[in-house]
Design an enzyme around this catalytic site. Structure first.
Site, PDB file in Angstrom:
ATOM      1  N   VAL A   1      22.725 -31.970   6.199  1.00  0.00           N
ATOM      2  CA  VAL A   1      22.284 -31.733   7.569  1.00  0.00           C
ATOM      3  C   VAL A   1      23.436 -31.997   8.531  1.00  0.00           C
ATOM      4  CG1 VAL A   1      20.632 -32.439   9.357  1.00  0.00           C
ATOM      5  CG2 VAL A   1      19.952 -32.490   6.951  1.00  0.00           C
ATOM      6  N   CYS A   2      23.661 -31.036   9.432  1.00  0.00           N
ATOM      7  CA  CYS A   2      24.693 -31.184  10.454  1.00  0.00           C
ATOM      8  C   CYS A   2      24.016 -31.636  11.745  1.00  0.00           C
ATOM      9  CB  CYS A   2      25.416 -29.861  10.657  1.00  0.00           C
ATOM     10  SG  CYS A   2      26.761 -29.982  11.829  1.00  0.00           S
ATOM     11  N   LEU A   3      24.004 -32.932  11.942  1.00  0.00           N
ATOM     12  CA  LEU A   3      23.429 -33.532  13.143  1.00  0.00           C
ATOM     13  C   LEU A   3      24.395 -34.628  13.569  1.00  0.00           C
ATOM     14  CD1 LEU A   3      20.942 -33.622  15.059  1.00  0.00           C
ATOM     15  CD2 LEU A   3      19.955 -35.315  13.497  1.00  0.00           C
TER      16      LEU A   3
END
EC number: 2.3.2.34
Length: 184
Positions: free
Chosen positions: A111-113
């Site tokens: 996840v790119c957060l």
């Protein structure tokens, strides 16, 4: 929903989370104390739920997000959380267990957060991550992609992106990648 006990109350009772059965007391780690506080203060939106496979282990749990608006409306997405011993100084490890056609989630579930990486601060909580993940489903960000193909389609052809999302959630192929059905 599982019943969560505060470690403070357990200490008063003379018991401790994770204490060996032999009668010797084991002190709760800072991570255990903080995650207990975070979970006790968790205010989930109606589109989210948590599951604790082992009610005695608050450091490993699942978050289920079922968006009720946006591209991903009607889907059911499961994220696994693993809280490490350095929490809250390091963010939990979060993976999406549901294969999803999304610019900010790759096909391996990474996840790119930003708050799970460089923008993490110890004052942030599990609640912050829940709302951040939920926001990714409402407003996918093609400017910071992990799935570059999905990001490119979103930027160049919003209608095709929406069709791909619906097709993937129903279960099917996008290019040569098969997605399992994830509609509720």
């Amino acid at each position: 929903m599982i019943k969560l006990f505060s470690m403070k109350n357990q200490k008063k009772d003379g018991s401790d989370v994770g204490a060996p059965k032999s009668g010797t007391q084991k002190r709760a780690s800072a991570a255990q104390l903080r995650i207990t506080k975070d979970i006790n203060e968790l205010t989930l939106p109606k589109t989210c739920d948590t599951e604790f496979p082992d009610p005695d282990d608050l450091l490993t749990f699942k978050l289920i997000i079922c968006p009720d608006e946006g591209f991903y409306r009607g889907g059911r997405f499961i994220f696994s959380f693993k809280v490490g011993p350095n929490y809250p100084h390091e963010p939990p490890k979060v993976k999406c267990e549901t294969m999803v056609y999304h610019p900010n989630i790759d096909l391996e579930g990474n996840v790119c957060l930003n708050i799970l990486r460089e923008d993490w601060k110890p004052v942030l909580t599990i609640n912050s991550i829940v709302y951040g993940l939920q926001y990714l489903f409402l407003e996918p960000n093609p400017e910071d992609p992990l799935n570059k193909e999905a990001a490119e389609v979103l930027q160049n052809n919003r209608r095709l992106f929406e069709q791909n999302v619906v097709k993937s959630m129903k279960g099917g192929y996008i290019g040569n990648v098969y997605f399992d059905r994830c509609l509720k």
